[in-house]
Motif scaffolding. Structure first.
Motif, PDB file in Angstrom:
ATOM      1  N   SER A   1      11.571  12.887 -46.853  1.00 24.13           N
ATOM      2  CA  SER A   1      12.976  12.571 -47.105  1.00 24.13           C
ATOM      3  C   SER A   1      13.618  11.636 -46.092  1.00 24.13           C
ATOM      4  CB  SER A   1      13.790  13.869 -47.160  1.00 24.13           C
ATOM      5  OG  SER A   1      13.224  14.770 -48.090  1.00 24.13           O
ATOM      6  N   GLY A   2      12.896  11.241 -45.050  1.00 22.66           N
ATOM      7  CA  GLY A   2      13.423  10.245 -44.136  1.00 22.66           C
ATOM      8  C   GLY A   2      14.048  10.782 -42.863  1.00 22.66           C
ATOM      9  N   ARG A   3      14.509   9.816 -42.043  1.00 27.54           N
ATOM     10  CA  ARG A   3      14.976  10.140 -40.704  1.00 27.54           C
ATOM     11  C   ARG A   3      16.210  11.035 -40.702  1.00 27.54           C
ATOM     12  NH1 ARG A   3      16.537   5.216 -36.879  1.00 27.54           N
ATOM     13  NH2 ARG A   3      18.164   5.016 -38.477  1.00 27.54           N
ATOM     14  N   ARG A   4      17.173  10.736 -41.552  1.00 27.75           N
ATOM     15  CA  ARG A   4      18.416  11.508 -41.540  1.00 27.75           C
ATOM     16  C   ARG A   4      18.153  12.982 -41.829  1.00 27.75           C
ATOM     17  NH1 ARG A   4      23.440  10.860 -45.714  1.00 27.75           N
ATOM     18  NH2 ARG A   4      24.890  12.250 -44.664  1.00 27.75           N
ATOM     19  N   THR A   5      17.306  13.236 -42.816  1.00 22.59           N
ATOM     20  CA  THR A   5      16.984  14.613 -43.154  1.00 22.59           C
ATOM     21  C   THR A   5      16.189  15.279 -42.038  1.00 22.59           C
ATOM     22  OG1 THR A   5      17.014  14.165 -45.525  1.00 22.59           O
ATOM     23  CG2 THR A   5      15.771  16.088 -44.813  1.00 22.59           C
ATOM     24  N   ALA A   6      15.259  14.528 -41.431  1.00 20.19           N
ATOM     25  CA  ALA A   6      14.465  15.088 -40.344  1.00 20.19           C
ATOM     26  C   ALA A   6      15.351  15.459 -39.153  1.00 20.19           C
ATOM     27  CB  ALA A   6      13.398  14.088 -39.910  1.00 20.19           C
ATOM     28  N   LEU A   7      16.310  14.594 -38.823  1.00 15.17           N
ATOM     29  CA  LEU A   7      17.205  14.892 -37.705  1.00 15.17           C
ATOM     30  C   LEU A   7      18.123  16.070 -38.024  1.00 15.17           C
ATOM     31  CD1 LEU A   7      18.120  11.292 -36.502  1.00 15.17           C
ATOM     32  CD2 LEU A   7      16.536  12.924 -35.449  1.00 15.17           C
ATOM     33  N   ALA A   8      18.506  16.200 -39.288  1.00 11.92           N
ATOM     34  CA  ALA A   8      19.268  17.388 -39.683  1.00 11.92           C
ATOM     35  C   ALA A   8      18.418  18.639 -39.492  1.00 11.92           C
ATOM     36  CB  ALA A   8      19.729  17.267 -41.133  1.00 11.92           C
ATOM     37  N   GLY A   9      17.105  18.508 -39.780  1.00 12.58           N
ATOM     38  CA  GLY A   9      16.197  19.621 -39.542  1.00 12.58           C
ATOM     39  C   GLY A   9      16.096  19.965 -38.065  1.00 12.58           C
ATOM     40  N   VAL A  10      16.128  18.942 -37.202  1.00  6.15           N
ATOM     41  CA  VAL A  10      16.123  19.178 -35.756  1.00  6.15           C
ATOM     42  C   VAL A  10      17.364  19.973 -35.349  1.00  6.15           C
ATOM     43  CG1 VAL A  10      16.296  18.072 -33.495  1.00  6.15           C
ATOM     44  CG2 VAL A  10      14.730  17.148 -35.218  1.00  6.15           C
ATOM     45  N   ALA A  11      18.523  19.561 -35.869  1.00  4.86           N
ATOM     46  CA  ALA A  11      19.765  20.269 -35.544  1.00  4.86           C
ATOM     47  C   ALA A  11      19.709  21.714 -36.020  1.00  4.86           C
ATOM     48  CB  ALA A  11      20.961  19.551 -36.173  1.00  4.86           C
ATOM     49  N   GLY A  12      19.193  21.924 -37.229  1.00  8.06           N
ATOM     50  CA  GLY A  12      19.066  23.286 -37.740  1.00  8.06           C
ATOM     51  C   GLY A  12      18.122  24.120 -36.895  1.00  8.06           C
ATOM     52  N   MET A  13      17.038  23.499 -36.428  1.00  3.53           N
ATOM     53  CA  MET A  13      16.090  24.212 -35.587  1.00  3.53           C
ATOM     54  C   MET A  13      16.738  24.617 -34.270  1.00  3.53           C
ATOM     55  SD  MET A  13      13.002  25.153 -36.123  1.00  3.53           S
ATOM     56  CE  MET A  13      12.052  26.299 -35.127  1.00  3.53           C
ATOM     57  N   ALA A  14      17.586  23.734 -33.722  1.00  5.15           N
ATOM     58  CA  ALA A  14      18.282  24.061 -32.476  1.00  5.15           C
ATOM     59  C   ALA A  14      19.198  25.266 -32.669  1.00  5.15           C
ATOM     60  CB  ALA A  14      19.077  22.854 -31.996  1.00  5.15           C
ATOM     61  N   VAL A  15      19.903  25.297 -33.789  1.00  5.22           N
ATOM     62  CA  VAL A  15      20.776  26.442 -34.073  1.00  5.22           C
ATOM     63  C   VAL A  15      19.941  27.716 -34.243  1.00  5.22           C
ATOM     64  CG1 VAL A  15      22.414  27.435 -35.719  1.00  5.22           C
ATOM     65  CG2 VAL A  15      22.580  25.013 -35.105  1.00  5.22           C
ATOM     66  N   GLY A  16      18.850  27.595 -34.993  1.00  2.51           N
ATOM     67  CA  GLY A  16      17.986  28.755 -35.201  1.00  2.51           C
ATOM     68  C   GLY A  16      17.393  29.274 -33.904  1.00  2.51           C
ATOM     69  N   ASN A  17      16.950  28.355 -33.025  1.00  2.70           N
ATOM     70  CA  ASN A  17      16.421  28.772 -31.731  1.00  2.70           C
ATOM     71  C   ASN A  17      17.478  29.508 -30.913  1.00  2.70           C
ATOM     72  OD1 ASN A  17      13.799  27.804 -32.009  1.00  2.70           O
ATOM     73  ND2 ASN A  17      14.298  25.794 -31.180  1.00  2.70           N
ATOM     74  N   THR A  18      18.703  28.992 -30.946  1.00  3.38           N
ATOM     75  CA  THR A  18      19.784  29.630 -30.200  1.00  3.38           C
ATOM     76  C   THR A  18      20.036  31.043 -30.709  1.00  3.38           C
ATOM     77  OG1 THR A  18      20.822  27.488 -29.770  1.00  3.38           O
ATOM     78  CG2 THR A  18      22.207  29.443 -29.526  1.00  3.38           C
ATOM     79  N   VAL A  19      20.052  31.189 -32.040  1.00  7.46           N
ATOM     80  CA  VAL A  19      20.262  32.519 -32.623  1.00  7.46           C
ATOM     81  C   VAL A  19      19.122  33.458 -32.244  1.00  7.46           C
ATOM     82  CG1 VAL A  19      20.415  33.808 -34.786  1.00  7.46           C
ATOM     83  CG2 VAL A  19      21.632  31.637 -34.546  1.00  7.46           C
ATOM     84  N   ALA A  20      17.876  32.962 -32.366  1.00  6.67           N
ATOM     85  CA  ALA A  20      16.722  33.806 -32.068  1.00  6.67           C
ATOM     86  C   ALA A  20      16.715  34.254 -30.614  1.00  6.67           C
ATOM     87  CB  ALA A  20      15.431  33.051 -32.382  1.00  6.67           C
ATOM     88  N   MET A  21      17.031  33.338 -29.718  1.00  6.76           N
ATOM     89  CA  MET A  21      17.011  33.696 -28.299  1.00  6.76           C
ATOM     90  C   MET A  21      18.154  34.640 -27.938  1.00  6.76           C
ATOM     91  SD  MET A  21      15.736  30.186 -26.466  1.00  6.76           S
ATOM     92  CE  MET A  21      16.948  29.154 -27.279  1.00  6.76           C
ATOM     93  N   THR A  22      19.289  34.430 -28.578  1.00  5.38           N
ATOM     94  CA  THR A  22      20.403  35.353 -28.344  1.00  5.38           C
ATOM     95  C   THR A  22      20.049  36.748 -28.837  1.00  5.38           C
ATOM     96  OG1 THR A  22      21.993  33.533 -28.565  1.00  5.38           O
ATOM     97  CG2 THR A  22      22.841  35.774 -28.812  1.00  5.38           C
ATOM     98  N   LEU A  23      19.436  36.826 -30.014  1.00 10.15           N
ATOM     99  CA  LEU A  23      19.018  38.120 -30.540  1.00 10.15           C
ATOM    100  C   LEU A  23      17.996  38.778 -29.622  1.00 10.15           C
ATOM    101  CD1 LEU A  23      18.649  37.329 -34.359  1.00 10.15           C
ATOM    102  CD2 LEU A  23      20.422  38.704 -33.260  1.00 10.15           C
ATOM    103  N   SER A  24      17.094  37.959 -29.081  1.00  8.82           N
ATOM    104  CA  SER A  24      16.064  38.525 -28.213  1.00  8.82           C
ATOM    105  C   SER A  24      16.682  39.171 -26.980  1.00  8.82           C
ATOM    106  CB  SER A  24      15.061  37.444 -27.802  1.00  8.82           C
ATOM    107  OG  SER A  24      15.635  36.554 -26.864  1.00  8.82           O
ATOM    108  N   LEU A  25      17.685  38.516 -26.421  1.00 12.01           N
ATOM    109  CA  LEU A  25      18.320  39.075 -25.233  1.00 12.01           C
ATOM    110  C   LEU A  25      19.228  40.260 -25.560  1.00 12.01           C
ATOM    111  CD1 LEU A  25      19.152  35.818 -23.263  1.00 12.01           C
ATOM    112  CD2 LEU A  25      17.317  37.450 -22.849  1.00 12.01           C
ATOM    113  N   LEU A  26      19.588  40.388 -26.834  1.00 17.18           N
ATOM    114  CA  LEU A  26      20.400  41.536 -27.247  1.00 17.18           C
ATOM    115  C   LEU A  26      19.548  42.742 -27.625  1.00 17.18           C
ATOM    116  CD1 LEU A  26      23.185  39.782 -29.365  1.00 17.18           C
ATOM    117  CD2 LEU A  26      23.373  40.735 -27.054  1.00 17.18           C
ATOM    118  N   GLY A  27      18.233  42.568 -27.590  1.00 20.03           N
ATOM    119  CA  GLY A  27      17.360  43.706 -27.851  1.00 20.03           C
ATOM    120  C   GLY A  27      16.476  43.599 -29.064  1.00 20.03           C
ATOM    121  N   ALA A  28      16.649  42.551 -29.896  1.00 16.34           N
ATOM    122  CA  ALA A  28      15.799  42.436 -31.083  1.00 16.34           C
ATOM    123  C   ALA A  28      14.337  42.232 -30.697  1.00 16.34           C
ATOM    124  CB  ALA A  28      16.273  41.266 -31.957  1.00 16.34           C
TER     125      ALA A  28
END
Length: 208
Positions: free
Chosen positions: A35-62
């Motif tokens: 789908s091209g660069r724009r979609t790939a970069l949107a995927g990067v942004a989504g991955m950053a949000v997902g990583n932040t959520v996962a790491m926050t959950l990990s520190l909260l005990g998940a």
């Protein structure tokens, strides 16, 4: 806060983790090819949000729950894997036929869909949560305020991972841009969908 030498050690380890391809990188490459660069970069942004959520959950005990509960680990990885496989299958289905060489552009994955998909990939990747619990803990000093230290580690990991993911996205989207022939576009979309499916299969194969 964390001492500079400890932070540098943590950042260096995060860089090593970031450059090693995993399901997140595979999904970003898939979006770049299909789908091209724009979609790939949107995927990067989504991955950053997902990583932040996962790491926050990990520190909260998940992370502790996933480390001790086989059921929770399995459920989380299958949710993420199934989501990736569905998205990859849809990308292949939208690629069209090789014999159709018209210049009409195929329907590709939208940036919004890539963003939401990779939020799920990052959030539902149990290895990310377990890694952060196991790896980040030694860098947190118990005699200092917890939240500032945790926030710094999360921000560091997210920023470095987003940087390496962006480099992957830009390289893959440039490579896909060279393939301007309609037949090549069909195959790049199929290859991209296959990469996303592969990321889902890799996630499904995760072992604790």
């Amino acid at each position: 806060m964390i001492e500079p030498h400890l932070w540098l050690a943590f950042a260096s380890a995060c860089f090593v983790v970031g450059v090693i391809p995993g399901p997140g990188v595979a999904s970003i490459l898939g979006f770049a090819f299909s789908s091209g660069r724009r979609t790939a970069l949107a995927g990067v942004a989504g991955m950053a949000v997902g990583n932040t959520v996962a790491m926050t959950l990990s520190l909260l005990g998940a992370g502790a729950i996933l480390a001790t509960s086989a059921w929770a680990f399995t459920a989380l990885k299958w949710v993420g894997a199934a989501y990736l496989i569905v998205i990859g299958t849809l990308a292949i289905a939208r690629s069209g036929r090789v014999g159709d060489v018209s210049a009409t552009p195929r329907r590709a994955v939208s940036p919004r869909a890539a963003f939401m998909t990779n939020i799920a990939v990052g959030t539902f990747h149990p290895k990310t949560i377990l890694f952060f619990v196991a790896f980040a803990a030694p860098f947190i000093r118990p005699d200092r305020p917890f939240l500032p230290q945790a926030a710094l580690l999360i921000a560091t990991f997210t920023a470095i991972a987003a940087t390496t993911d962006t480099l992957y996205a830009l390289a893959a989207s440039r490579a896909s841009g060279w393939l301007s022939d309609p037949r090549a576009r069909v195959w790049t979309q199929r290859a991209g969908g296959g990469a996303v499916i592969g990321a889902g299969v890799a996630m499904a194969a995760l072992q604790r």
